[in-house]
Design a protein around this motif. Structure first.
Motif, PDB file in Angstrom:
ATOM      1  N   THR A  23       6.405   3.386   3.400  1.00 28.75           N
ATOM      2  CA  THR A  23       5.873   2.502   4.433  1.00 28.75           C
ATOM      3  C   THR A  23       5.405   1.173   3.858  1.00 28.75           C
ATOM      4  O   THR A  23       5.102   1.053   2.668  1.00 28.75           O
ATOM      5  CB  THR A  23       4.697   3.155   5.172  1.00 28.75           C
ATOM      6  OG1 THR A  23       3.609   3.354   4.256  1.00 28.75           O
ATOM      7  CG2 THR A  23       5.101   4.489   5.770  1.00 28.75           C
ATOM      8  N   THR A  24       5.326   0.182   4.737  1.00 26.89           N
ATOM      9  CA  THR A  24       4.787  -1.121   4.355  1.00 26.89           C
ATOM     10  C   THR A  24       3.367  -0.981   3.839  1.00 26.89           C
ATOM     11  O   THR A  24       2.974  -1.607   2.842  1.00 26.89           O
ATOM     12  CB  THR A  24       4.802  -2.069   5.565  1.00 26.89           C
ATOM     13  OG1 THR A  24       6.122  -2.144   6.110  1.00 26.89           O
ATOM     14  CG2 THR A  24       4.341  -3.457   5.177  1.00 26.89           C
ATOM     15  N   GLN A  25       2.564  -0.162   4.500  1.00 29.71           N
ATOM     16  CA  GLN A  25       1.159  -0.012   4.116  1.00 29.71           C
ATOM     17  C   GLN A  25       1.008   0.621   2.737  1.00 29.71           C
ATOM     18  O   GLN A  25       0.143   0.220   1.954  1.00 29.71           O
ATOM     19  CB  GLN A  25       0.429   0.819   5.177  1.00 29.71           C
ATOM     20  CG  GLN A  25       0.322   0.086   6.508  1.00 29.71           C
ATOM     21  CD  GLN A  25       0.576   1.000   7.692  1.00 29.71           C
ATOM     22  OE1 GLN A  25       1.572   1.722   7.705  1.00 29.71           O
ATOM     23  NE2 GLN A  25      -0.293   0.980   8.668  1.00 29.71           N
ATOM     24  N   ALA A  26       1.855   1.599   2.418  1.00 29.38           N
ATOM     25  CA  ALA A  26       1.801   2.200   1.081  1.00 29.38           C
ATOM     26  C   ALA A  26       2.189   1.185   0.013  1.00 29.38           C
ATOM     27  O   ALA A  26       1.623   1.175  -1.090  1.00 29.38           O
ATOM     28  CB  ALA A  26       2.727   3.414   1.023  1.00 29.38           C
ATOM     29  N   TRP A  27       3.140   0.321   0.327  1.00 31.14           N
ATOM     30  CA  TRP A  27       3.559  -0.732  -0.601  1.00 31.14           C
ATOM     31  C   TRP A  27       2.404  -1.702  -0.865  1.00 31.14           C
ATOM     32  O   TRP A  27       2.096  -2.038  -2.008  1.00 31.14           O
ATOM     33  CB  TRP A  27       4.767  -1.451  -0.007  1.00 31.14           C
ATOM     34  CG  TRP A  27       5.444  -2.439  -0.899  1.00 31.14           C
ATOM     35  CD1 TRP A  27       5.112  -2.760  -2.189  1.00 31.14           C
ATOM     36  CD2 TRP A  27       6.591  -3.229  -0.571  1.00 31.14           C
ATOM     37  NE1 TRP A  27       5.974  -3.719  -2.677  1.00 31.14           N
ATOM     38  CE2 TRP A  27       6.890  -4.022  -1.716  1.00 31.14           C
ATOM     39  CE3 TRP A  27       7.381  -3.341   0.571  1.00 31.14           C
ATOM     40  CZ2 TRP A  27       7.957  -4.917  -1.722  1.00 31.14           C
ATOM     41  CZ3 TRP A  27       8.444  -4.239   0.555  1.00 31.14           C
ATOM     42  CH2 TRP A  27       8.722  -5.011  -0.581  1.00 31.14           C
ATOM     43  N   ILE A  28       1.739  -2.138   0.206  1.00 27.24           N
ATOM     44  CA  ILE A  28       0.610  -3.062   0.058  1.00 27.24           C
ATOM     45  C   ILE A  28      -0.519  -2.396  -0.723  1.00 27.24           C
ATOM     46  O   ILE A  28      -1.140  -3.014  -1.598  1.00 27.24           O
ATOM     47  CB  ILE A  28       0.113  -3.528   1.439  1.00 27.24           C
ATOM     48  CG1 ILE A  28       1.189  -4.371   2.134  1.00 27.24           C
ATOM     49  CG2 ILE A  28      -1.178  -4.330   1.313  1.00 27.24           C
ATOM     50  CD1 ILE A  28       0.825  -4.790   3.544  1.00 27.24           C
ATOM     51  N   ALA A  29      -0.811  -1.134  -0.397  1.00 23.30           N
ATOM     52  CA  ALA A  29      -1.885  -0.418  -1.099  1.00 23.30           C
ATOM     53  C   ALA A  29      -1.608  -0.352  -2.598  1.00 23.30           C
ATOM     54  O   ALA A  29      -2.526  -0.510  -3.421  1.00 23.30           O
ATOM     55  CB  ALA A  29      -2.031   0.991  -0.520  1.00 23.30           C
ATOM     56  N   ARG A  30      -0.372  -0.131  -2.971  1.00 21.53           N
ATOM     57  CA  ARG A  30      -0.016  -0.063  -4.388  1.00 21.53           C
ATOM     58  C   ARG A  30      -0.206  -1.421  -5.068  1.00 21.53           C
ATOM     59  O   ARG A  30      -0.708  -1.498  -6.204  1.00 21.53           O
ATOM     60  CB  ARG A  30       1.438   0.398  -4.523  1.00 21.53           C
ATOM     61  CG  ARG A  30       1.841   0.683  -5.955  1.00 21.53           C
ATOM     62  CD  ARG A  30       3.227   1.314  -6.042  1.00 21.53           C
ATOM     63  NE  ARG A  30       4.289   0.436  -5.558  1.00 21.53           N
ATOM     64  CZ  ARG A  30       4.969   0.634  -4.439  1.00 21.53           C
ATOM     65  NH1 ARG A  30       4.708   1.670  -3.659  1.00 21.53           N
ATOM     66  NH2 ARG A  30       5.923  -0.195  -4.067  1.00 21.53           N
ATOM     67  N   GLU A  31       0.163  -2.491  -4.386  1.00 18.23           N
ATOM     68  CA  GLU A  31      -0.008  -3.825  -4.965  1.00 18.23           C
ATOM     69  C   GLU A  31      -1.486  -4.182  -5.102  1.00 18.23           C
ATOM     70  O   GLU A  31      -1.902  -4.792  -6.094  1.00 18.23           O
ATOM     71  CB  GLU A  31       0.719  -4.861  -4.105  1.00 18.23           C
ATOM     72  CG  GLU A  31       2.233  -4.730  -4.096  1.00 18.23           C
ATOM     73  CD  GLU A  31       2.848  -4.935  -5.466  1.00 18.23           C
ATOM     74  OE1 GLU A  31       2.264  -5.682  -6.276  1.00 18.23           O
ATOM     75  OE2 GLU A  31       3.912  -4.339  -5.744  1.00 18.23           O
ATOM     76  N   LEU A  32      -2.291  -3.815  -4.104  1.00 14.49           N
ATOM     77  CA  LEU A  32      -3.728  -4.095  -4.186  1.00 14.49           C
ATOM     78  C   LEU A  32      -4.369  -3.302  -5.322  1.00 14.49           C
ATOM     79  O   LEU A  32      -5.267  -3.797  -6.010  1.00 14.49           O
ATOM     80  CB  LEU A  32      -4.405  -3.759  -2.856  1.00 14.49           C
ATOM     81  CG  LEU A  32      -4.127  -4.702  -1.683  1.00 14.49           C
ATOM     82  CD1 LEU A  32      -4.744  -4.155  -0.401  1.00 14.49           C
ATOM     83  CD2 LEU A  32      -4.668  -6.100  -1.963  1.00 14.49           C
ATOM     84  N   LEU A  33      -3.923  -2.073  -5.512  1.00 15.58           N
ATOM     85  CA  LEU A  33      -4.469  -1.251  -6.599  1.00 15.58           C
ATOM     86  C   LEU A  33      -4.175  -1.868  -7.964  1.00 15.58           C
ATOM     87  O   LEU A  33      -5.045  -1.923  -8.830  1.00 15.58           O
ATOM     88  CB  LEU A  33      -3.875   0.159  -6.518  1.00 15.58           C
ATOM     89  CG  LEU A  33      -4.212   1.101  -7.677  1.00 15.58           C
ATOM     90  CD1 LEU A  33      -5.707   1.438  -7.674  1.00 15.58           C
ATOM     91  CD2 LEU A  33      -3.367   2.369  -7.604  1.00 15.58           C
ATOM     92  N   HIS A  34      -2.962  -2.361  -8.145  1.00 14.68           N
ATOM     93  CA  HIS A  34      -2.542  -2.861  -9.453  1.00 14.68           C
ATOM     94  C   HIS A  34      -2.949  -4.306  -9.708  1.00 14.68           C
ATOM     95  O   HIS A  34      -3.209  -4.679 -10.849  1.00 14.68           O
ATOM     96  CB  HIS A  34      -1.022  -2.727  -9.592  1.00 14.68           C
ATOM     97  CG  HIS A  34      -0.552  -1.314  -9.631  1.00 14.68           C
ATOM     98  ND1 HIS A  34       0.718  -0.932  -9.253  1.00 14.68           N
ATOM     99  CD2 HIS A  34      -1.182  -0.164 -10.001  1.00 14.68           C
ATOM    100  CE1 HIS A  34       0.844   0.372  -9.392  1.00 14.68           C
ATOM    101  NE2 HIS A  34      -0.293   0.865  -9.836  1.00 14.68           N
TER     102      HIS A  34
END
Length: 435
Positions: free
Chosen positions: A379-390
């Motif tokens: 999902t788009t949200q999982a992609w964004i969450a991963r970028e925010l984490l890193h």
């Protein structure tokens, strides 16, 4: 035993096992399967990592028994009145536009809180809930393997901890346009990667069909095309959705809405809409404490109508036609498994057992999908969450050309009480900056 008796016994065994698999599979099938089918640009948007791609490949076939989940989705369409005609009914709370059940409050100075409101599809709340975090180890002497009392204290301490996420949203500026990762998609025109992800989601199904066609030259291999054809049809007839509105388009409307429905936010000395800020706290803390701040004309879109299906266009390929085509794909999904169960009764014994083997795989995949949080894979949200984490910040392009800068600050509270105190401190700090 004659060949006729053996054939009858084989058919009886096939039918019995197919019914058992159908019962077990349909009980575990998740309705989020259809959220994925009806919003492909969100749920098939992230194939940038091997983990995400493999999850799509192995966990998302729809050739299994999904009758119960499909009936629940169709029932939601009926209860919402979507079958009644053009612009009738309410999309919110259906597979077209899920209501997450989250709510938020607007925070003000002196610990004042406005009334609780529904966050609807809650795009950024889902993003924050998908950011992984780990409890911090408590400082002290090392834990001994036989020290049960010490172990209990450490477990209790870890269980009480909660993450605190503070997310700031703003418009993209030219100075950051080329320095951050851009997560694009979610709505807007179709992209080739959506089709790639859909093909990947039925790769196992297609492989079994190809084996049937190449080795046994079986006409029953055609059945294995049905799940992919259904998904591609849903992709081609996907409903159009509300994008992030540009600032100049929202100036008058957001002024009216803010004065009537929300508290007047603090503003910078120039009084510009771009500098007005609103601070929202997500109600509840089971997954942590979430604060989201940003200009009200931008922030409130994600709590209102961002991503909601558009419904005003008429014509043969208009919004109503797309709605109807999408709803009929759900009906088509109901028919895939029972049509196979009936058709394969007339197939050779080997072909029958290959089909049953595929159904066992599909049933296992549905179990893992449901209980392994498969609804967020790709999902788009999982992609964004991963970028925010890193990276702590990311640019989100919804697919229509409008971009949002998201910046995350995070910490961990040792307990819920400490978390509440820290949230109040952050609220005072953030409101003080914007006052």
């Amino acid at each position: 035993m004659t060949s006729a008796d053996a054939s009858s016994l084989s058919i009886a065994a096939f039918t019995a096992l197919g019914t058992i698999v159908g019962y077990l599979g349909t009980e575990v099938a998740s309705a989020s399967i259809f959220h994925r089918i009806l919003w492909p640009s969100r749920f098939y948007n992230d194939i940038t990592t091997l983990k995400s791609f493999m999850g799509i490949v192995f966990l998302m076939p729809i050739g299994g028994p999904i009758h119960k989940a499909a009936v629940e989705v169709l029932n939601s369409f009926s209860l919402a009145g979507l079958w009644k005609g053009y612009c009738r009914g309410d999309m919110l709370g259906t597979a077209f536009y899920d209501d997450t059940g989250h709510s938020y409050v607007v925070r003000m100075a002196n610990s004042n809180i406005r009334e609780k409101k529904g966050a609807r599809n809650a795009f950024w709340v889902t993003v924050l809930s998908l950011i992984p975090w780990k409890p911090r180890p408590k400082q002290g002497k090392p834990l001994l393997s036989s020290d049960d009392e010490s172990a209990e204290r450490i477990v209790h301490s870890a269980r009480a901890q909660r993450p605190i996420f503070s997310l700031r949203l703003s418009r993209e500026t030219p100075t950051i346009a080329t320095t951050l990762t851009v997560v694009d998609g979610d709505i807007g025109p179709l992209k080739f990667r959506y089709l790639v992800a859909i093909l990947a989601s039925e790769l196992i199904t297609l492989a079994v069909g190809i084996i049937n066609a190449v080795i046994w030259h079986s006409i029953f291999s055609i059945w294995y095309l049905a799940p992919l054809l259904l998904k591609v049809t849903a992709l081609l007839f996907h409903v159009r959705r509300n994008s992030i509105n540009a600032l100049q388009q929202r100036t008058t409307l957001s002024t009216s809405n803010t004065s009537q429905a929300e508290p007047k936010p603090s503003s910078a000395t120039n009084g510009s809409k771009e500098h007005e800020m609103m601070l929202c706290q997500i109600d509840g803390f089971s997954k942590g404490f979430f604060l989201i701040e940003g200009p009200p004309e931008l922030l409130l879109q994600f709590f209102r109508h961002y991503g909601h299906p558009e419904r005003h266009r008429r014509g043969g390929f208009g919004d109503r036609a797309r709605e109807m085509a999408s709803m009929f794909t759900v009906i088509g999904a109901i028919l895939i498994y029972p049509a196979g169960l009936i058709a394969f009764i007339f197939a050779p014994i080997t072909i029958q057992w290959v089909w049953l083997g595929y159904q066992l795989y599909a049933m296992l995949a549905m179990h893992i999908y449901r209980f392994g949080e498969g609804e967020h894979i790709g999902t788009t949200q999982a992609w964004i969450a991963r970028e925010l984490l890193h990276h702590g910040s990311v640019l989100f392009d919804d697919g229509s050309g409008n971009r949002v800068l998201a910046e995350l600050q995070s910490s961990t509270a040792p307990s819920i009480a400490d978390g509440q105190q820290e949230v109040e401190r952050l609220v005072d700090q953030l409101l003080g900056v914007h006052s």
